[in-house]
Design a protein around this motif. Structure first.
Motif, PDB file in Angstrom:
ATOM      1  N   ARG A   1       0.854  -1.197   0.000  1.00 55.85           N
ATOM      2  CA  ARG A   1       0.000   0.000   0.000  1.00 55.85           C
ATOM      3  C   ARG A   1       0.889   1.246   0.000  1.00 55.85           C
ATOM      4  O   ARG A   1       1.733   1.415   0.874  1.00 55.85           O
ATOM      5  CB  ARG A   1      -0.922   0.042   1.214  1.00 55.85           C
ATOM      6  N   GLY A   2       0.711   2.070  -1.004  1.00 54.99           N
ATOM      7  CA  GLY A   2       1.309   3.402  -1.020  1.00 54.99           C
ATOM      8  C   GLY A   2       2.815   3.462  -1.005  1.00 54.99           C
ATOM      9  O   GLY A   2       3.386   4.430  -0.514  1.00 54.99           O
ATOM     10  N   ALA A   3       3.480   2.440  -1.550  1.00 55.59           N
ATOM     11  CA  ALA A   3       4.949   2.441  -1.560  1.00 55.59           C
ATOM     12  C   ALA A   3       5.442   2.397  -3.003  1.00 55.59           C
ATOM     13  O   ALA A   3       6.208   1.522  -3.396  1.00 55.59           O
ATOM     14  CB  ALA A   3       5.481   1.245  -0.773  1.00 55.59           C
ATOM     15  N   PHE A   4       4.995   3.361  -3.813  1.00 57.01           N
ATOM     16  CA  PHE A   4       5.258   3.313  -5.248  1.00 57.01           C
ATOM     17  C   PHE A   4       6.748   3.386  -5.560  1.00 57.01           C
ATOM     18  O   PHE A   4       7.247   2.671  -6.436  1.00 57.01           O
ATOM     19  CB  PHE A   4       4.506   4.446  -5.953  1.00 57.01           C
ATOM     20  N   ASP A   5       7.473   4.249  -4.864  1.00 59.38           N
ATOM     21  CA  ASP A   5       8.922   4.351  -5.098  1.00 59.38           C
ATOM     22  C   ASP A   5       9.598   3.006  -4.845  1.00 59.38           C
ATOM     23  O   ASP A   5      10.491   2.604  -5.603  1.00 59.38           O
ATOM     24  CB  ASP A   5       9.541   5.415  -4.193  1.00 59.38           C
ATOM     25  N   GLU A   6       9.176   2.329  -3.793  1.00 59.95           N
ATOM     26  CA  GLU A   6       9.753   1.030  -3.467  1.00 59.95           C
ATOM     27  C   GLU A   6       9.365  -0.020  -4.508  1.00 59.95           C
ATOM     28  O   GLU A   6      10.168  -0.882  -4.876  1.00 59.95           O
ATOM     29  CB  GLU A   6       9.311   0.618  -2.068  1.00 59.95           C
TER      30      GLU A   6
END
Length: 263
Positions: free
Chosen positions: A20-25
């Motif tokens: 959830r919400g860790a697009f950079d990762e």
């Protein structure tokens, strides 16, 4: 991944990533792990289980869903934190035929340790994950679900083994989590309830109720990945802490009221 070369073997790995919400990762993780597994001729599919509802993040619930979506096409799985990138080429993602295999063992995880720690990266055969009934769905928020899973493994008499003999120590994995960009929810209800390592016999993959909203197959730097958008279901009368506005203080107040009523 070479589907025809027998050198790759017959086993198929489902990489289950709660998200959830860790697009950079995500952009770093997918191509890195795909390249790492291909170099070791591991047949695999990266499955991002993306929680899109407004409840607290529930890692165990998402892993259960990943298992349900994968068990018919894969014979083993790895529950993999998205912020851990394997660095040491000797890390072994092959079929764990002797029981659950903890890759990010206490001596190799960049941050966490302890004799009963099994978080980060953990391999299971589908058969063994079914034997322990998966993970609890009732642990909402950050942390705690791995402690309960440790108890499930122990009570199921499965042999837990860990990566060992590596010389890279806490540099075995690269931790790419940026706490300043994505702080974790520190409301630890498992601790305040006093049940960190207590078996939660009520919950497992068999009663993981969710809605599969959308499935997206895509590539990141030529690395294939499938994203499953899922909405988790929560009975707020039983586990009100799934709501983000519910705090540990609320839980303590509720418990005190119940205790007074029972006096």
């Amino acid at each position: 991944m070479d589907g025809d070369d027998p050198a790759w073997g017959n086993h198929r790995l489902s990489v289950i990533v709660p998200y959830r919400g860790a697009f950079d990762e995500l952009l770093l993780f997918v191509p890195h792990l795909h390249k790492f597994l291909n170099a070791r001729m591991v047949r695999h599919k990266i499955c991002i289980i993306h929680q899109v509802d407004n409840y607290r993040f529930n890692r165990g619930f998402l892993i259960n869903i990943g298992f349900l979506l994968s068990r018919d096409k894969f014979d083993y799985m790895v529950m993999h934190d998205i912020d851990l990138l394997p660095v040491n080429p000797l890390l072994n993602y092959s079929y764990p035929d002797e029981g659950p295999y903890h890759l990010s063992s206490p001596e190799y995880h960049p941050q966490y340790g302890g004799k009963r720690f099994i978080g980060g990266v953990l391999l299971f055969t589908m058969k063994d994950f079914a034997k322990v009934q998966g993970m609890t769905n009732g642990d909402w928020g950050w942390g705690g679900e791995d402690n309960e899973l440790y108890t499930r493994i122990r009570l199921s008499k499965l042999k837990l083994t860990r990566a060992s003999g590596l010389t890279t120590g806490r540099k075995t994995f690269m931790n790419i989590h940026d706490v300043s960009k994505r702080p974790r929810d520190k409301e630890r209800f498992d601790t305040v309830k006093g049940n960190q390592f207590k078996l939660d016999s009520e919950y497992g993959f068999s009663n993981a109720k969710y809605n599969l909203q959308r499935v997206v197959a895509m590539e990141i730097d030529d690395a294939p990945v499938t994203i499953y958008n899922v909405e988790l279901q929560c009975d707020v009368t039983k586990t009100p802490w799934c709501q983000t506005n519910y705090t540990v203080a609320d839980y303590k107040s509720r418990r005190n009221i119940k205790n007074k009523d029972s006096d």
